[in-house]
Scaffold this motif. Structure first.
Motif, PDB file in Angstrom:
ATOM      1  N   SER A   1       0.814  -1.216   0.000  1.00  0.00           N
ATOM      2  CA  SER A   1       0.000   0.000   0.000  1.00  0.00           C
ATOM      3  C   SER A   1       0.842   1.258   0.000  1.00  0.00           C
ATOM      4  O   SER A   1       0.356   2.339  -0.296  1.00  0.00           O
ATOM      5  CB  SER A   1      -0.929   0.005   1.213  1.00  0.00           C
ATOM      6  N   GLY A   2       2.150   1.142   0.324  1.00  0.00           N
ATOM      7  CA  GLY A   2       3.023   2.292   0.319  1.00  0.00           C
ATOM      8  C   GLY A   2       3.692   2.557  -1.018  1.00  0.00           C
ATOM      9  O   GLY A   2       4.488   3.481  -1.136  1.00  0.00           O
ATOM     10  N   ARG A   3       3.386   1.757  -2.035  1.00  0.00           N
ATOM     11  CA  ARG A   3       4.004   1.960  -3.341  1.00  0.00           C
ATOM     12  C   ARG A   3       3.584   3.306  -3.919  1.00  0.00           C
ATOM     13  O   ARG A   3       2.405   3.661  -3.888  1.00  0.00           O
ATOM     14  CB  ARG A   3       3.590   0.833  -4.294  1.00  0.00           C
ATOM     15  N   PRO A   4       4.552   4.082  -4.459  1.00  0.00           N
ATOM     16  CA  PRO A   4       4.181   5.394  -5.000  1.00  0.00           C
ATOM     17  C   PRO A   4       3.156   5.289  -6.117  1.00  0.00           C
ATOM     18  O   PRO A   4       3.224   4.406  -6.963  1.00  0.00           O
ATOM     19  CB  PRO A   4       5.518   5.926  -5.529  1.00  0.00           C
ATOM     20  N   GLN A   5       2.183   6.180  -6.085  1.00  0.00           N
ATOM     21  CA  GLN A   5       1.196   6.315  -7.145  1.00  0.00           C
ATOM     22  C   GLN A   5       1.374   7.696  -7.749  1.00  0.00           C
ATOM     23  O   GLN A   5       1.010   8.698  -7.135  1.00  0.00           O
ATOM     24  CB  GLN A   5      -0.225   6.135  -6.592  1.00  0.00           C
ATOM     25  N   ARG A   6       1.985   7.740  -8.933  1.00  0.00           N
ATOM     26  CA  ARG A   6       2.344   9.022  -9.547  1.00  0.00           C
ATOM     27  C   ARG A   6       3.231   9.815  -8.604  1.00  0.00           C
ATOM     28  O   ARG A   6       4.355   9.437  -8.339  1.00  0.00           O
ATOM     29  CB  ARG A   6       1.086   9.770  -9.970  1.00  0.00           C
ATOM     30  N   ASN A   7       2.729  10.920  -8.067  1.00  0.00           N
ATOM     31  CA  ASN A   7       3.588  11.786  -7.260  1.00  0.00           C
ATOM     32  C   ASN A   7       3.300  11.685  -5.770  1.00  0.00           C
ATOM     33  O   ASN A   7       3.621  12.587  -5.012  1.00  0.00           O
ATOM     34  CB  ASN A   7       3.438  13.243  -7.711  1.00  0.00           C
ATOM     35  N   SER A   8       2.693  10.601  -5.300  1.00  0.00           N
ATOM     36  CA  SER A   8       2.380  10.498  -3.877  1.00  0.00           C
ATOM     37  C   SER A   8       2.607   9.080  -3.376  1.00  0.00           C
ATOM     38  O   SER A   8       2.571   8.117  -4.145  1.00  0.00           O
ATOM     39  CB  SER A   8       0.923  10.907  -3.626  1.00  0.00           C
ATOM     40  N   MET A   9       2.847   8.975  -2.074  1.00  0.00           N
ATOM     41  CA  MET A   9       2.978   7.688  -1.392  1.00  0.00           C
ATOM     42  C   MET A   9       2.074   7.701  -0.174  1.00  0.00           C
ATOM     43  O   MET A   9       2.053   8.684   0.570  1.00  0.00           O
ATOM     44  CB  MET A   9       4.424   7.445  -0.958  1.00  0.00           C
ATOM     45  N   ASN A  10       1.358   6.625   0.049  1.00  0.00           N
ATOM     46  CA  ASN A  10       0.499   6.520   1.224  1.00  0.00           C
ATOM     47  C   ASN A  10       1.332   5.996   2.391  1.00  0.00           C
ATOM     48  O   ASN A  10       1.456   4.791   2.595  1.00  0.00           O
ATOM     49  CB  ASN A  10      -0.684   5.591   0.937  1.00  0.00           C
ATOM     50  N   LEU A  11       1.906   6.918   3.148  1.00  0.00           N
ATOM     51  CA  LEU A  11       2.825   6.548   4.223  1.00  0.00           C
ATOM     52  C   LEU A  11       2.160   6.514   5.589  1.00  0.00           C
ATOM     53  O   LEU A  11       2.649   5.822   6.487  1.00  0.00           O
ATOM     54  CB  LEU A  11       4.004   7.527   4.256  1.00  0.00           C
ATOM     55  N   TYR A  12       1.113   7.276   5.803  1.00  0.00           N
ATOM     56  CA  TYR A  12       0.496   7.255   7.134  1.00  0.00           C
ATOM     57  C   TYR A  12      -0.368   6.004   7.269  1.00  0.00           C
ATOM     58  O   TYR A  12      -1.000   5.542   6.326  1.00  0.00           O
ATOM     59  CB  TYR A  12      -0.281   8.532   7.420  1.00  0.00           C
ATOM     60  N   ARG A  13      -0.362   5.442   8.475  1.00  0.00           N
ATOM     61  CA  ARG A  13      -1.038   4.165   8.700  1.00  0.00           C
ATOM     62  C   ARG A  13      -1.225   3.960  10.196  1.00  0.00           C
ATOM     63  O   ARG A  13      -0.663   4.701  11.007  1.00  0.00           O
ATOM     64  CB  ARG A  13      -0.245   3.004   8.098  1.00  0.00           C
ATOM     65  N   ARG A  14      -1.971   2.934  10.549  1.00  0.00           N
ATOM     66  CA  ARG A  14      -2.270   2.672  11.958  1.00  0.00           C
ATOM     67  C   ARG A  14      -1.936   1.212  12.278  1.00  0.00           C
ATOM     68  O   ARG A  14      -2.363   0.301  11.575  1.00  0.00           O
ATOM     69  CB  ARG A  14      -3.744   2.964  12.243  1.00  0.00           C
ATOM     70  N   LEU A  15      -1.189   1.021  13.343  1.00  0.00           N
ATOM     71  CA  LEU A  15      -0.843  -0.317  13.807  1.00  0.00           C
ATOM     72  C   LEU A  15      -1.501  -0.541  15.164  1.00  0.00           C
ATOM     73  O   LEU A  15      -1.456   0.325  16.028  1.00  0.00           O
ATOM     74  CB  LEU A  15       0.678  -0.473  13.940  1.00  0.00           C
ATOM     75  N   GLN A  16      -2.090  -1.709  15.334  1.00  0.00           N
ATOM     76  CA  GLN A  16      -2.753  -2.044  16.599  1.00  0.00           C
ATOM     77  C   GLN A  16      -1.977  -3.141  17.300  1.00  0.00           C
ATOM     78  O   GLN A  16      -1.698  -4.198  16.709  1.00  0.00           O
ATOM     79  CB  GLN A  16      -4.194  -2.481  16.343  1.00  0.00           C
ATOM     80  N   TYR A  17      -1.600  -2.878  18.552  1.00  0.00           N
ATOM     81  CA  TYR A  17      -0.886  -3.860  19.349  1.00  0.00           C
ATOM     82  C   TYR A  17      -1.848  -4.389  20.403  1.00  0.00           C
ATOM     83  O   TYR A  17      -1.819  -4.000  21.578  1.00  0.00           O
ATOM     84  CB  TYR A  17       0.345  -3.224  19.991  1.00  0.00           C
ATOM     85  N   GLY A  18      -2.743  -5.278  19.942  1.00  0.00           N
ATOM     86  CA  GLY A  18      -3.777  -5.814  20.819  1.00  0.00           C
ATOM     87  C   GLY A  18      -4.581  -4.695  21.443  1.00  0.00           C
ATOM     88  O   GLY A  18      -4.899  -3.691  20.798  1.00  0.00           O
ATOM     89  N   SER A  19      -4.915  -4.846  22.710  1.00  0.00           N
ATOM     90  CA  SER A  19      -5.639  -3.795  23.429  1.00  0.00           C
ATOM     91  C   SER A  19      -4.693  -2.828  24.131  1.00  0.00           C
ATOM     92  O   SER A  19      -5.133  -1.889  24.785  1.00  0.00           O
ATOM     93  CB  SER A  19      -6.573  -4.427  24.471  1.00  0.00           C
ATOM     94  N   LEU A  20      -3.368  -3.049  23.984  1.00  0.00           N
ATOM     95  CA  LEU A  20      -2.402  -2.210  24.686  1.00  0.00           C
ATOM     96  C   LEU A  20      -2.228  -0.858  24.020  1.00  0.00           C
ATOM     97  O   LEU A  20      -2.265   0.183  24.686  1.00  0.00           O
ATOM     98  CB  LEU A  20      -1.045  -2.913  24.759  1.00  0.00           C
ATOM     99  N   ALA A  21      -2.024  -0.834  22.687  1.00  0.00           N
ATOM    100  CA  ALA A  21      -1.669   0.423  22.038  1.00  0.00           C
ATOM    101  C   ALA A  21      -2.170   0.471  20.605  1.00  0.00           C
ATOM    102  O   ALA A  21      -2.081  -0.521  19.870  1.00  0.00           O
ATOM    103  CB  ALA A  21      -0.157   0.617  22.055  1.00  0.00           C
ATOM    104  N   ASP A  22      -2.687   1.630  20.228  1.00  0.00           N
ATOM    105  CA  ASP A  22      -2.902   1.975  18.832  1.00  0.00           C
ATOM    106  C   ASP A  22      -1.793   2.952  18.449  1.00  0.00           C
ATOM    107  O   ASP A  22      -1.610   3.991  19.108  1.00  0.00           O
ATOM    108  CB  ASP A  22      -4.270   2.636  18.623  1.00  0.00           C
ATOM    109  N   ILE A  23      -1.049   2.616  17.400  1.00  0.00           N
ATOM    110  CA  ILE A  23       0.074   3.431  16.962  1.00  0.00           C
ATOM    111  C   ILE A  23      -0.332   4.121  15.665  1.00  0.00           C
ATOM    112  O   ILE A  23      -0.497   3.485  14.627  1.00  0.00           O
ATOM    113  CB  ILE A  23       1.336   2.581  16.753  1.00  0.00           C
ATOM    114  N   HIS A  24      -0.528   5.428  15.743  1.00  0.00           N
ATOM    115  CA  HIS A  24      -0.937   6.230  14.598  1.00  0.00           C
ATOM    116  C   HIS A  24       0.335   6.820  13.987  1.00  0.00           C
ATOM    117  O   HIS A  24       0.933   7.754  14.543  1.00  0.00           O
ATOM    118  CB  HIS A  24      -1.891   7.341  15.038  1.00  0.00           C
ATOM    119  N   ILE A  25       0.773   6.279  12.866  1.00  0.00           N
ATOM    120  CA  ILE A  25       2.014   6.710  12.226  1.00  0.00           C
ATOM    121  C   ILE A  25       1.680   7.811  11.220  1.00  0.00           C
ATOM    122  O   ILE A  25       0.950   7.591  10.259  1.00  0.00           O
ATOM    123  CB  ILE A  25       2.711   5.522  11.537  1.00  0.00           C
ATOM    124  N   LEU A  26       2.203   8.993  11.469  1.00  0.00           N
ATOM    125  CA  LEU A  26       1.823  10.174  10.700  1.00  0.00           C
ATOM    126  C   LEU A  26       2.870  10.518   9.641  1.00  0.00           C
ATOM    127  O   LEU A  26       4.045  10.153   9.752  1.00  0.00           O
ATOM    128  CB  LEU A  26       1.638  11.370  11.640  1.00  0.00           C
TER     129      LEU A  26
END
Length: 237
Positions: A1-26
């Motif tokens: 999903s991070g592969r460049p599409q023309r002039n943009s890359m979808n780099l922001y994403r969210r990782l869930q570590y069970g019920s401990l942490a949601d990691i919002h990567i900006l």
């Protein structure tokens, strides 16, 4: 999903570590407005206050707020690139802000701070790189008001391989620390930050070396801080 599409890359994403942490990567680089005033820092830059200036872009900002609203994790981690908390580099009565950071995007930061204060996502912690220094900030809803509540915590990590051995504290940092009481720790040595996260307690250990320009540097813990669940702000461990 991070592969460049023309002039943009979808780099922001969210990782869930069970019920401990949601990691919002900006992604604070690709969608932001250009840096204001064309200066590293400025004492008079009204452009930085403009409401239409954005750090994340409209879509990513909406995505972040939606994710924070929906999160049921114990900790909400915002992993991103540039210092989030305000840093006034004028030690006197004036103001001088680093405009490449969130300080150059005043309205965008205010929207996010007001959202966190009103919607109260569980235990927001901001993780930051970029500045080649160690930092700990109490994130306030309004940095200009002494009585404004602390609503989050920010840990900024140093680098292990940047040029130079680093110093415990840069002289210019020492000069402006009194103007920024929400800065709980500042250090300019090389190293890394070790974090241990549990349901009730977050611990950050700032691991540093005295030099990198020759082999066999000993590593020590320069400082440690904890954040208690339900109590935003850093406490010296």
């Amino acid at each position: 999903s991070g592969r460049p599409q023309r002039n943009s890359m979808n780099l922001y994403r969210r990782l869930q570590y069970g019920s401990l942490a949601d990691i919002h990567i900006l992604d604070t680089r690709q969608y932001r407005s250009d840096q204001p005033c064309e200066r590293e820092k400025s004492t008079a830059c009204p452009e930085r206050l403009r409401e239409d200036r954005t750090m994340l872009g409209v879509a990513q900002e909406r995505w972040l707020m939606d994710g924070l609203s929906r999160s049921r994790a114990s900790w909400n981690i915002l992993a991103q690139q540039v210092l989030f908390a305000e840093v006034d580099r004028d030690p006197g009565s004036g103001e001088a802000y680093p405009l490449d950071k969130w300080d150059g995007y005043f309205a965008a930061r205010r929207r996010l701070l007001d959202f966190i204060a009103s919607r109260k996502p569980s235990n927001p912690v901001v993780l930051t790189g970029d500045s080649h220094q160690n930092w700990v900030f109490d994130v306030k809803q309004d940095f200009r008001r002494e009585q404004s509540p602390i609503i989050a915590t920010e840990f900024g990590g140093t680098s292990i391989s940047s040029d130079g051995d680093g110093v415990d504290m840069r002289p210019e940092t020492a000069r402006y620390l009194p103007a920024n009481p929400h800065i709980k720790f500042a250090n300019s040595q090389r190293g890394y930050v070790r974090m241990k996260v549990g349901k009730k307690l977050w611990r950050s250990d700032f691991r540093v070396v005295p030099f990198i320009t020759r082999p066999d540097a000993p590593i020590t813990t320069r400082a440690s801080f904890v954040v208690e669940s339900g109590r935003p702000g850093a406490i010296t461990a």
